[in-house]
Design a protein around this motif. Structure first.
Motif, PDB file in Angstrom:
ATOM      1  N   LEU A 110      -2.968   4.205  -7.754  1.00  0.00           N
ATOM      2  CA  LEU A 110      -2.489   3.753  -6.450  1.00  0.00           C
ATOM      3  C   LEU A 110      -3.232   4.483  -5.341  1.00  0.00           C
ATOM      4  CD1 LEU A 110       1.388   3.535  -6.993  1.00  0.00           C
ATOM      5  CD2 LEU A 110      -0.402   1.856  -7.524  1.00  0.00           C
ATOM      6  N   ASN A 111      -2.938   4.026  -4.144  1.00  0.00           N
ATOM      7  CA  ASN A 111      -3.561   4.685  -2.989  1.00  0.00           C
ATOM      8  C   ASN A 111      -3.274   6.188  -3.039  1.00  0.00           C
ATOM      9  OD1 ASN A 111      -4.954   4.484  -0.457  1.00  0.00           O
ATOM     10  ND2 ASN A 111      -3.003   4.990   0.523  1.00  0.00           N
ATOM     11  N   PRO A 112      -4.319   7.041  -2.913  1.00  0.00           N
ATOM     12  CA  PRO A 112      -4.088   8.482  -3.082  1.00  0.00           C
ATOM     13  C   PRO A 112      -3.388   9.102  -1.888  1.00  0.00           C
ATOM     14  CG  PRO A 112      -6.349   8.100  -2.441  1.00  0.00           C
ATOM     15  CD  PRO A 112      -5.737   6.745  -2.635  1.00  0.00           C
ATOM     16  N   GLN A 113      -2.677  10.185  -2.167  1.00  0.00           N
ATOM     17  CA  GLN A 113      -2.140  11.044  -1.110  1.00  0.00           C
ATOM     18  C   GLN A 113      -3.163  12.156  -0.867  1.00  0.00           C
ATOM     19  OE1 GLN A 113       2.275  11.771  -1.830  1.00  0.00           O
ATOM     20  NE2 GLN A 113       1.657  10.889  -3.794  1.00  0.00           N
ATOM     21  N   ASN A 114      -3.620  12.268   0.362  1.00  0.00           N
ATOM     22  CA  ASN A 114      -4.706  13.196   0.691  1.00  0.00           C
ATOM     23  C   ASN A 114      -4.211  14.311   1.599  1.00  0.00           C
ATOM     24  OD1 ASN A 114      -7.079  11.727  -0.499  1.00  0.00           O
ATOM     25  ND2 ASN A 114      -6.343  10.155   0.919  1.00  0.00           N
ATOM     26  N   ILE A 115      -4.756  15.477   1.394  1.00  0.00           N
ATOM     27  CA  ILE A 115      -4.501  16.589   2.306  1.00  0.00           C
ATOM     28  C   ILE A 115      -5.655  17.584   2.173  1.00  0.00           C
ATOM     29  CG2 ILE A 115      -3.212  18.060   0.702  1.00  0.00           C
ATOM     30  CD1 ILE A 115      -1.345  18.733   3.077  1.00  0.00           C
ATOM     31  N   SER A 116      -5.969  18.212   3.255  1.00  0.00           N
ATOM     32  CA  SER A 116      -6.999  19.250   3.267  1.00  0.00           C
ATOM     33  C   SER A 116      -6.380  20.544   3.773  1.00  0.00           C
ATOM     34  CB  SER A 116      -8.176  18.852   4.170  1.00  0.00           C
ATOM     35  OG  SER A 116      -8.825  17.717   3.661  1.00  0.00           O
ATOM     36  N   PHE A 117      -6.841  21.636   3.230  1.00  0.00           N
ATOM     37  CA  PHE A 117      -6.338  22.927   3.692  1.00  0.00           C
ATOM     38  C   PHE A 117      -7.404  23.998   3.463  1.00  0.00           C
ATOM     39  CE2 PHE A 117      -5.518  22.979  -0.797  1.00  0.00           C
ATOM     40  CZ  PHE A 117      -5.649  24.312  -1.185  1.00  0.00           C
ATOM     41  N   THR A 157       0.855  -1.195   0.000  1.00  0.00           N
ATOM     42  CA  THR A 157       0.000   0.000   0.000  1.00  0.00           C
ATOM     43  C   THR A 157       0.883   1.235   0.000  1.00  0.00           C
ATOM     44  OG1 THR A 157      -1.699  -1.165   1.222  1.00  0.00           O
ATOM     45  CG2 THR A 157      -1.832   1.238   1.189  1.00  0.00           C
ATOM     46  N   PHE A 158       0.587   2.138  -0.937  1.00  0.00           N
ATOM     47  CA  PHE A 158       1.418   3.334  -1.081  1.00  0.00           C
ATOM     48  C   PHE A 158       0.976   4.419  -0.086  1.00  0.00           C
ATOM     49  CE2 PHE A 158       1.891   7.532  -3.278  1.00  0.00           C
ATOM     50  CZ  PHE A 158       3.247   7.655  -3.063  1.00  0.00           C
ATOM     51  N   PHE A 159       1.916   4.821   0.724  1.00  0.00           N
ATOM     52  CA  PHE A 159       1.676   5.922   1.660  1.00  0.00           C
ATOM     53  C   PHE A 159       2.722   6.996   1.390  1.00  0.00           C
ATOM     54  CE2 PHE A 159       0.082   2.180   3.886  1.00  0.00           C
ATOM     55  CZ  PHE A 159      -1.212   2.572   4.165  1.00  0.00           C
ATOM     56  N   GLY A 160       2.332   7.964   0.590  1.00  0.00           N
ATOM     57  CA  GLY A 160       3.263   9.039   0.289  1.00  0.00           C
ATOM     58  C   GLY A 160       3.045  10.246   1.185  1.00  0.00           C
ATOM     59  N   GLU A 161       3.876  11.223   1.020  1.00  0.00           N
ATOM     60  CA  GLU A 161       3.759  12.470   1.766  1.00  0.00           C
ATOM     61  C   GLU A 161       3.287  13.576   0.826  1.00  0.00           C
ATOM     62  OE1 GLU A 161       7.342  13.467   3.740  1.00  0.00           O
ATOM     63  OE2 GLU A 161       7.299  11.743   5.092  1.00  0.00           O
ATOM     64  N   ILE A 162       2.430  14.424   1.347  1.00  0.00           N
ATOM     65  CA  ILE A 162       1.903  15.542   0.571  1.00  0.00           C
ATOM     66  C   ILE A 162       1.821  16.751   1.482  1.00  0.00           C
ATOM     67  CG2 ILE A 162      -0.499  14.923   1.052  1.00  0.00           C
ATOM     68  CD1 ILE A 162      -1.205  15.936  -1.757  1.00  0.00           C
ATOM     69  N   VAL A 170       0.747  22.772  -4.005  1.00  0.00           N
ATOM     70  CA  VAL A 170       0.725  21.415  -3.476  1.00  0.00           C
ATOM     71  C   VAL A 170       1.950  20.660  -3.993  1.00  0.00           C
ATOM     72  CG1 VAL A 170      -0.605  19.294  -3.276  1.00  0.00           C
ATOM     73  CG2 VAL A 170      -1.784  21.490  -3.509  1.00  0.00           C
ATOM     74  N   GLU A 171       2.639  19.939  -3.088  1.00  0.00           N
ATOM     75  CA  GLU A 171       3.772  19.093  -3.438  1.00  0.00           C
ATOM     76  C   GLU A 171       3.540  17.710  -2.844  1.00  0.00           C
ATOM     77  OE1 GLU A 171       7.774  21.368  -3.241  1.00  0.00           O
ATOM     78  OE2 GLU A 171       6.520  22.249  -1.658  1.00  0.00           O
ATOM     79  N   TRP A 172       4.043  16.652  -3.552  1.00  0.00           N
ATOM     80  CA  TRP A 172       3.854  15.296  -3.065  1.00  0.00           C
ATOM     81  C   TRP A 172       5.072  14.438  -3.424  1.00  0.00           C
ATOM     82  CZ3 TRP A 172       0.873  17.678  -6.796  1.00  0.00           C
ATOM     83  CH2 TRP A 172       1.044  17.235  -8.113  1.00  0.00           C
ATOM     84  N   SER A 173       5.152  13.302  -2.756  1.00  0.00           N
ATOM     85  CA  SER A 173       6.268  12.387  -3.004  1.00  0.00           C
ATOM     86  C   SER A 173       5.944  11.489  -4.193  1.00  0.00           C
ATOM     87  CB  SER A 173       6.546  11.543  -1.761  1.00  0.00           C
ATOM     88  OG  SER A 173       5.370  10.856  -1.358  1.00  0.00           O
ATOM     89  N   SER A 174       6.987  10.990  -4.833  1.00  0.00           N
ATOM     90  CA  SER A 174       6.801  10.156  -6.020  1.00  0.00           C
ATOM     91  C   SER A 174       6.280   8.787  -5.626  1.00  0.00           C
ATOM     92  CB  SER A 174       8.113  10.021  -6.784  1.00  0.00           C
ATOM     93  OG  SER A 174       9.095   9.399  -5.955  1.00  0.00           O
TER      94      SER A 174
END
Length: 707
Positions: free
Chosen positions: A292-299, A213-218, A230-234
Motif C-alpha cells: 500500500l501507499n507507504p508512510q514516510n518520515i524523515s528524522f 489511497t492509504f494515508f497513515g500516521e507515522i 518508529v511507530e505507525w498506524s495500522s
C-alpha cells in the motif's frame, strides 16, 4: 415508456484519494467483487472525474461495480460500495428495459410540447438533473437544443463507430433496430471504448478494483545519536505485515544498500545509526501481497559531541580554530564574542579580530538547522600588535633610554629587554627584561660604548602572552680617552692613551696652523704621527668611536711642538755705520710650515750688549755703534725647545778718529829704547793691551814717530 439516456462528456481528473487496479484474470462479477473487497476496497465506481483515466488503453471489457439488483426497486441507482450513480455513459440502447421500447420517440410538436416532455422527463427521471450537473448544463439550456442531437464524443477515441440517436420533427417514428433481450439480474461491464453495457453477471471478464489511497500516521521518538523508535498506524483491511525501509538520505545517492525488514508490529527500533545523519523511513503495509501507499518520515539522529577544540596560527587579528567530531552534521556553528559562522569543515580561520583581546568560542555540530550537539568551548587571546616608533636616545655613556608609541588594540603592559647579543628573547624572569605600563624605560649602569639589542613587545592576558618583539640597535655613548704625554722629535709625534669602557675604534687627527690636517682610524690605543714639520706646534685629537655610525665621545686634545732644527745658514750684511741686515735660511725639515719662530741674538763684546729678538722673518738691526763688531745667532724656537744656532758676524762701518799717544822710554841700558826691535816689541805689547780692552770695535795701533 421511453427514457432519454445521454452520453456524458467528462474531464480526465482523477480523484486523488483513490487508486485503481486492473485485474487481468477473468471471473464472474460476484467473484470479482469478493476479490476486490478482500484485497482492495471494492469494484470500481465510475464518475465524470475518473472515467478518462480508468478507460485509458483498455483492450477488453472489464467488470465495474454496478449491478441492477443491488438497489432494490430502483435499478442502477447505486454502486456496489453504496455511492450514488451520478454519471452514466451507456451504450446506445442500453440498459435494455424490461418492456422493449424505442430509446427516444419524439413527435413534431411545438416548443411548448417539447418543454412539457422535458418537464416530464425531470419528474420521471430524477437522475437527469445530476447528469446535467455533470455536463455543466441546465434544464433551460437543454430545452434550447434544436435540430439533430448526436451523442457526444466519448473520453477516448474508439475504433468502433458509435450509433447515434436522432431527434427529428416527424410526427411518427418507429424503431429501426432489433431489440436486445432484457437481462433480469445484470451487471455492468465497461467496454473497451469507454461506454457501458449490461451483461450476464456469471460471464467471466477481467475486472477493475479500486482502493482508497492509504494515508497513515507515522512518528519517531526517543532519537539518540545511534537509535530511533518508529511507530505507525495500522493499514486498512487484511494487512499481512509491514515492510520497513530506512536509509541514509545522503548515502542512498551513492548506491548504498537500503536497510529493510518486515514486522507485524506497529513499531520498530532502528539501531546502529550514524550520529547527525538524516534518515528516511518508509513503512509499507502489505495487503494481499501488494504494497500500500507507504508512510514516510524523515528524522535526524542527534549529532555527536564536538571535542578537542583548539587554536593554531594565532596572530594579532586572526586565529585558526580546529576541532574533532565523529559522525555527520549539516554544518558547524561557531559562536562566541565574534560574528557567528556556519561552515562545513572542522576548521575555520576567524579574521578581523582586535589585537590583544580575549575571545570565547563555542563550536556545535548542527543538524536540521536547529538541533545542536554538545558544544566544545575554548578561549584565547589574539596576540598584541607591535609597538610603534621604538627609539633609543643613545646620548648617555652608561644609560639607554627607550621610547615608543602605544600599540593598536588592547594590552596589559609592555615587556622591554636589553641584550648584548643581536637576538631578542621575550623572558619574563630574565634579569635583562622588565615589564612596564608606560611607553618609556631607562636601563642604567651599562657599559659605555657598547652595542645592545633593545626589544619591546606588548603583553596581554595578565602579561602571559607576548606580541611580536620589536628590535632595534641601541648604544651607550663611549667614554673619552685619557690622553697621555706626547713624545715628539723633529718630524714625529707619538701619542698614547687609555680608556675605561667599551669602544669600536678611535679616530686620531693632528693639525697645525697652515698645514693640512691628518686623520686616521685605529683600533689600538697609541699612534705615531710621521712626516711632520720640525719646529711646529701640533695639536693631537683622539675621539672614541662606537659601533653606531656618528655616535662618539667628546674629542680629547693635546698640543706639542716638534723638535726644531737649526737654520742652514745666516748672513749679516753691513748697511752703514749703524745698521746691519741679518738673513738666514729656513730649516729643510721645516719647509712649508708657516709661522716658524726664530730667536735672533745680537751681541757686542766691546759694548757688552746682547739683544734678543723673536721673529718669523729676516731682521735688520739699526742704531748700532759704528765700527763695532756684532755677533749674531739665529735659532728656531718651538715652545720651550730651541734648535742649534746659525751664527753670523758683521762690523759696522767705523767713524774714524785718530788718537796720538806719546810714549817715553827709559832704560838703564844705553841706546836700548832706540833699538827698533825693542820698539817693535813694545808696540806689540801695546796692541795686546788694547786688544784686551778694545775687543769688538774697529781700532788700529801703529808707530808714527820713532826717535
Amino acid at each position: 415508456m421511453r427514457i432519454l439516456w445521454l452520453a456524458l462528456l467528462l474531464g480526465s481528473e482523477v480523484w486523488a484519494g483513490q487508486q485503481y487496479f486492473r485485474q487481468s484474470n477473468a471471473t464472474t462479477w460476484d467473484e470479482a467483487r469478493l476479490h476486490c473487497q478482500a484485497c482492495f476496497k471494492d469494484l470500481t465506481t465510475l464518475t465524470c472525474w475518473n472515467i478518462q483515466d480508468i478507460a485509458k488503453n483498455l483492450s477488453s471489457d472489464f467488470w465495474v461495480g454496478l449491478r441492477s439488483s443491488l438497489n432494490g426497486p430502483i435499478p442502477w441507482s447505486r454502486w456496489s460500495n453504496g455511492d450514488p450513480v451520478t454519471y452514466q455513459n451507456w451504450y446506445p440502447g442500453h440498459p435494455v428495459p424490461k418492456v422493449e421500447t424505442c430509446p427516444l420517440t419524439p413527435n413534431n410538436t411545438s416548443n411548448s410540447t417539447m418543454e412539457q416532455k422535458m418537464n416530464n422527463t425531470e419528474e420521471q427521471c430524477p437522475l437527469v438533473m445530476e447528469i446535467l450537473t455533470c455536463l455543466n448544463l441546465t434544464l433551460n439550456e437543454l430545452k434550447n437544443i434544436s435540430g439533430p442531437l448526436v451523442n457526444p464524443t466519448p473520453p477516448i477515441s474508439y475504433s468502433t463507430p458509435l450509433p447515434t440517436v436522432n431527434i427529428t420533427s416527424n410526427k411518427t417514428q418507429t424503431c429501426d433496430h432489433k431489440a436486445e433481450k432484457y437481462i433480469e439480474d445484470s451487471c455492468v461491464a465497461l467496454l473497451s471504448f469507454g461506454m457501458w453495457k449490461e451483461k450476464q453477471c456469471n460471464e467471466s471478464l477481467p475486472f477493475i478494483c479500486y482502493d482508497d489511497t492509504f494515508f497513515g500516521e507515522i512518528k519517531v521518538s526517543n532519537v539518540t545519536k545511534s537509535e530511533g523508535f518508529v511507530e505507525w498506524s495500522s493499514g486498512p483491511g487484511n494487512i499481512s505485515h509491514y515492510v520497513v525501509y530506512f536509509y541514509d538520505v545522503v548515502k542512498v545517492t551513492e548506491n548504498t544498500t537500503i536497510n529493510n525488514s518486515t514486522t507485524v508490529e506497529l513499531c520498530k527500533r532502528l539501531e546502529n545509526l550514524t550520529a547527525g545523519t538524516l534518515y528516511n523511513v518508509q513503512v509499507y503495509p502489505v495487503k494481499c501481497g501488494r504494497d500500500l501507499n507507504p508512510q514516510n518520515i524523515s528524522f535526524y539522529t542527534s549529532p555527536s559531541d564536538v571535542y578537542d577544540l583548539s587554536a593554531t596560527n594565532v596572530s594579532t587579528t586572526s586565529m585558526e580554530l580546529i576541532w574533532s567530531h565523529l559522525g555527520n552534521c549539516d554544518f558547524y556553528l561557531i559562536e562566541g564574542t565574534h560574528k557567528p559562522h556556519e561552515i562545513k569543515e572542522n576548521k575555520i580561520v576567524i579574521q578581523n579580530l582586535t589585537p590583544g583581546t580575549k575571545y570565547d568560542f563555542t563550536v556545535s555540530a548542527v543538524v536540521n538547522k536547529t538541533t545542536k550537539s554538545v558544544s566544545a568551548t575554548y578561549s584565547n587571546f589574539t596576540l598584541p600588535s607591535r609597538v610603534q616608533n621604538l627609539t633609543s636616545a643613545d646620548t648617555f655613556q652608561t644609560d639607554i633610554t627607550a621610547n615608543w608609541s602605544e600599540s593598536e588594540g588592547l594590552h596589559s603592559s609592555y615587556r622591554i629587554c636589553l641584550y648584548e647579543t643581536s637576538e631578542c628573547i621575550s623572558c619574563g624572569q630574565c634579569e635583562n627584561c622588565y615589564n612596564t605600563t608606560v611607553t618609556n624605560f631607562t636601563f642604567k649602569n651599562k657599559a659605555s660604548g657598547k652595542k645592545y639589542s633593545l626589544c619591546v613587545a606588548a603583553l596581554t592576558n595578565n602579561d602571559t602572552i607576548s606580541g611580536e618583539m620589536v628590535t632595534i640597535e641601541a648604544y651607550t655613548r663611549p667614554k673619552n680617552v685619557e690622553l697621555g704625554n706626547l713624545v715628539a722629535n723633529d718630524q714625529h709625534i707619538f701619542a698614547n692613551w687609555t680608556i675605561n669602557g667599551s669602544y669600536k675604534e678611535f679616530r686620531v687627527s693632528i693639525e697645525a696652523a697652515g698645514l693640512k690636517e691628518t686623520n686616521d682610524i685605529t683600533k689600538t690605543t697609541d699612534y705615531n704621527f710621521t712626516g711632520l714639520k720640525a719646529g711646529v706646534e701640533y695639536t693631537v685629537t683622539v675621539t672614541t668611536l662606537s659601533e653606531k655610525h656618528g655616535l662618539e665621545s667628546e674629542p680629547v686634545q693635546k698640543s706639542i711642538h716638534t723638535k726644531p732644527t737649526r737654520p742652514p745658514w745666516a748672513i749679516a750684511a753691513v748697511l752703514n755705520q749703524t745698521s746691519i741686515a741679518l738673513t738666514w735660511g729656513v730649516p729643510s725639515k721645516s719647509e712649508g710650515a708657516s709661522n716658524i719662530k726664530y730667536n735672533v741674538t745680537c751681541h757686542s763684546v766691546y759694548w757688552k750688549t746682547t739683544t734678543v729678538y723673536q721673529t718669523y722673518e729676516n731682521i735688520t738691526f739699526v742704531g748700532l755703534n759704528s765700527g763695532t763688531t756684532y755677533t749674531f745667532k739665529v735659532t728656531v724656537v718651538a715652545g720651550n725647545l730651541s734648535s742649534d744656532p746659525a751664527p753670523a758676524f758683521a762690523e759696522t762701518k767705523p767713524n774714524t778718529q785718530t788718537l796720538r799717544f806719546a810714549m817715553l822710554c827709559s832704560s838703564q841700558i844705553a841706546l836700548y829704547c832706540n833699538n827698533s826691535t825693542v820698539q817693535d816689541n813694545t808696540l806689540e805689547e801695546l796692541k795686546k793691551y788694547f786688544g784686551g780692552n778694545l775687543t769688538g770695535i774697529n781700532w788700529n795701533l801703529k808707530m808714527v814717530d820713532r826717535r
